[in-house]
Design a protein around this motif. Structure first.
Motif, mmCIF file in Angstrom:
data_model
loop_
_atom_site.group_PDB
_atom_site.id
_atom_site.type_symbol
_atom_site.label_atom_id
_atom_site.label_comp_id
_atom_site.label_asym_id
_atom_site.label_seq_id
_atom_site.Cartn_x
_atom_site.Cartn_y
_atom_site.Cartn_z
ATOM 1 N N GLU A 63 -10.127 6.038 11.529
ATOM 2 C CA GLU A 63 -10.493 4.687 10.994
ATOM 3 C C GLU A 63 -10.453 4.542 9.640
ATOM 4 O O GLU A 63 -10.163 3.304 9.221
ATOM 5 C CB GLU A 63 -11.970 4.495 11.424
ATOM 6 C CG GLU A 63 -12.807 3.161 11.241
ATOM 7 C CD GLU A 63 -12.097 1.849 11.711
ATOM 8 O OE1 GLU A 63 -12.002 0.921 11.115
ATOM 9 O OE2 GLU A 63 -11.325 2.080 12.711
ATOM 10 N N THR A 64 -10.649 5.404 8.807
ATOM 11 C CA THR A 64 -10.668 5.502 7.336
ATOM 12 C C THR A 64 -9.100 4.966 6.906
ATOM 13 O O THR A 64 -8.952 4.148 6.138
ATOM 14 C CB THR A 64 -10.923 6.477 6.569
ATOM 15 O OG1 THR A 64 -12.387 7.017 7.108
ATOM 16 C CG2 THR A 64 -10.826 6.697 5.312
ATOM 17 N N LEU A 65 -8.317 5.763 7.664
ATOM 18 C CA LEU A 65 -6.769 5.764 7.396
ATOM 19 C C LEU A 65 -6.474 4.151 7.697
ATOM 20 O O LEU A 65 -5.717 3.466 7.094
ATOM 21 C CB LEU A 65 -5.988 6.595 8.180
ATOM 22 C CG LEU A 65 -6.131 7.993 7.547
ATOM 23 C CD1 LEU A 65 -5.173 9.077 8.535
ATOM 24 C CD2 LEU A 65 -5.704 8.006 6.167
ATOM 25 N N ARG A 70 -4.951 -1.439 6.023
ATOM 26 C CA ARG A 70 -5.117 -3.001 6.042
ATOM 27 C C ARG A 70 -5.414 -3.475 4.640
ATOM 28 O O ARG A 70 -4.978 -4.468 4.254
ATOM 29 C CB ARG A 70 -6.385 -3.328 7.046
ATOM 30 C CG ARG A 70 -6.758 -4.920 7.029
ATOM 31 C CD ARG A 70 -7.817 -4.853 7.921
ATOM 32 N NE ARG A 70 -7.045 -4.763 9.290
ATOM 33 C CZ ARG A 70 -8.016 -4.967 10.394
ATOM 34 N NH1 ARG A 70 -9.529 -4.834 10.205
ATOM 35 N NH2 ARG A 70 -7.484 -4.871 11.674
ATOM 36 N N ARG A 71 -6.081 -2.611 3.936
ATOM 37 C CA ARG A 71 -6.596 -2.980 2.430
ATOM 38 C C ARG A 71 -5.366 -3.015 1.719
ATOM 39 O O ARG A 71 -5.115 -3.979 0.768
ATOM 40 C CB ARG A 71 -7.713 -2.047 1.807
ATOM 41 C CG ARG A 71 -8.299 -2.438 0.664
ATOM 42 C CD ARG A 71 -9.221 -1.559 0.301
ATOM 43 N NE ARG A 71 -8.707 -0.116 -0.274
ATOM 44 C CZ ARG A 71 -9.052 0.666 0.352
ATOM 45 N NH1 ARG A 71 -9.733 1.009 1.360
ATOM 46 N NH2 ARG A 71 -8.591 1.885 -0.035
ATOM 47 N N THR A 72 -4.408 -2.107 1.523
ATOM 48 C CA THR A 72 -3.280 -1.854 1.024
ATOM 49 C C THR A 72 -2.112 -2.912 1.146
ATOM 50 O O THR A 72 -1.254 -2.889 0.588
ATOM 51 C CB THR A 72 -2.915 -0.588 0.686
ATOM 52 O OG1 THR A 72 -2.731 -0.005 1.868
ATOM 53 C CG2 THR A 72 -4.041 0.320 0.023
ATOM 54 N N GLY A 73 -2.219 -2.997 2.706
ATOM 55 C CA GLY A 73 -1.137 -3.772 2.904
ATOM 56 C C GLY A 73 0.077 -2.863 3.258
ATOM 57 O O GLY A 73 1.133 -3.499 3.478
ATOM 58 N N ARG A 74 0.011 -1.578 3.228
ATOM 59 C CA ARG A 74 1.248 -0.650 3.692
ATOM 60 C C ARG A 74 0.808 0.152 4.891
ATOM 61 O O ARG A 74 -0.364 0.247 5.205
ATOM 62 C CB ARG A 74 1.312 0.241 2.503
ATOM 63 C CG ARG A 74 1.443 -0.505 1.201
ATOM 64 C CD ARG A 74 1.569 0.347 0.043
ATOM 65 N NE ARG A 74 2.995 0.994 -0.150
ATOM 66 C CZ ARG A 74 3.214 2.081 -1.015
ATOM 67 N NH1 ARG A 74 2.201 2.417 -1.778
ATOM 68 N NH2 ARG A 74 4.212 2.664 -0.939
ATOM 69 N N PHE A 75 1.733 0.752 5.251
ATOM 70 C CA PHE A 75 1.492 1.256 6.792
ATOM 71 C C PHE A 75 1.292 2.718 6.104
ATOM 72 O O PHE A 75 1.950 3.250 5.392
ATOM 73 C CB PHE A 75 2.612 1.025 7.895
ATOM 74 C CG PHE A 75 3.985 1.515 7.485
ATOM 75 C CD1 PHE A 75 4.256 2.827 8.089
ATOM 76 C CD2 PHE A 75 4.944 0.737 6.982
ATOM 77 C CE1 PHE A 75 5.484 3.293 7.708
ATOM 78 C CE2 PHE A 75 6.017 1.209 6.771
ATOM 79 C CZ PHE A 75 6.456 2.231 7.151
ATOM 80 N N PHE A 99 -2.277 1.001 15.261
ATOM 81 C CA PHE A 99 -0.905 1.087 15.321
ATOM 82 C C PHE A 99 -0.160 0.077 14.290
ATOM 83 O O PHE A 99 0.638 0.610 13.441
ATOM 84 C CB PHE A 99 -0.510 0.669 16.690
ATOM 85 C CG PHE A 99 1.259 0.542 16.685
ATOM 86 C CD1 PHE A 99 2.070 1.774 16.407
ATOM 87 C CD2 PHE A 99 1.836 -0.861 16.771
ATOM 88 C CE1 PHE A 99 3.271 1.539 16.228
ATOM 89 C CE2 PHE A 99 3.310 -0.829 16.502
ATOM 90 C CZ PHE A 99 3.960 0.300 16.549
ATOM 91 N N PRO A 100 -0.515 -1.092 14.051
ATOM 92 C CA PRO A 100 0.084 -1.852 13.236
ATOM 93 C C PRO A 100 0.114 -0.919 11.643
ATOM 94 O O PRO A 100 1.001 -1.195 11.165
ATOM 95 C CB PRO A 100 -0.370 -3.282 13.037
ATOM 96 C CG PRO A 100 -1.232 -3.314 14.476
ATOM 97 C CD PRO A 100 -1.674 -1.987 14.740
ATOM 98 N N GLY A 101 -1.100 -0.495 11.526
ATOM 99 C CA GLY A 101 -1.147 0.074 9.986
ATOM 100 C C GLY A 101 -0.975 1.601 10.091
ATOM 101 O O GLY A 101 -0.691 2.147 9.062
ATOM 102 N N VAL A 102 -1.377 2.247 11.186
ATOM 103 C CA VAL A 102 -1.263 3.719 11.344
ATOM 104 C C VAL A 102 -0.219 3.870 12.345
ATOM 105 O O VAL A 102 -0.557 3.724 13.341
ATOM 106 C CB VAL A 102 -2.556 4.460 11.539
ATOM 107 C CG1 VAL A 102 -2.232 6.059 11.635
ATOM 108 C CG2 VAL A 102 -3.433 4.056 10.408
#
Length: 172
Positions: A63-65, A70-75, A99-102
């Motif tokens: 969840e932290t990742l 989401r905050r940085t806009g990078r996966f 999934f979209p972020g991690v």
């Protein structure tokens, strides 16, 4: 990874006929940790609890990742072994939600430590820190472990902790 309060003596010199005695603060205490980091400087994220490594330790780190992505806009690419904490039903659902972020990359079963870099970090911590970290009170072990791991969450904290340590009084 599980860290133990009592040292595990694997090799020790002693006088012939005399047992090796290691002073300990009583019964063993175990602290389990699930961690993730970005090599080489971090950040390092972890969850810690008594007991074994289980899904309840994996989910907060995931969840932290997810929030960081989401905050940085990078996966974020999370390389993981096939431990039961990461492959349980709850973990699988959480991985799909993140999934979209991690993005998870699963290592092959029984892969060596050369593929999973965090295994080298755990080995280093066990050999260089926990093998010498005897606390006088059993209740202090979990908090001392948390403080050591929290040092690694600071900027450049991971690199600072991985520097070779000068050992005083050892000539080898």
């Amino acid at each position: 990874m599980t860290f133990s309060l009592l040292p595990q003596v694997t090799h020790a010199w002693r006088r012939r006929g005399r047992p090796k005695r290691v002073n300990t603060p009583g019964c063993n205490v175990r602290v389990s940790v699930f961690g993730a980091y970005r090599w080489p400087d971090g950040p390092f994220r972890f969850a810690l609890d008594r007991g074994g490594v289980r899904t309840d330790l994996f989910l907060p780190v995931l969840e932290t990742l997810r929030r960081r992505a989401r905050r940085t806009g990078r996966f974020i690419v999370l390389v993981s072994d096939n431990g039961s904490a990461q492959t349980s039903k709850r973990s699988t659902v959480a991985v799909w939600r993140a999934f979209p972020g991690v993005v998870m990359i699963w290592l092959p079963p029984y892969s060596s430590e050369q593929l999973n870099d965090i295994e080298n970090l755990w080995h280093h911590l066990k050999d260089d820190y926990f093998s010498e970290m005897l606390v006088t009170q059993r209740e202090d072990f979990a908090e001392t472990t948390r403080r050591l791991l929290t040092r690694m969450t600071r900027p450049r904290g991971l690199r600072q902790l991985l520097k070779p340590r000068r050992r005083v009084g050892k000539n080898f």
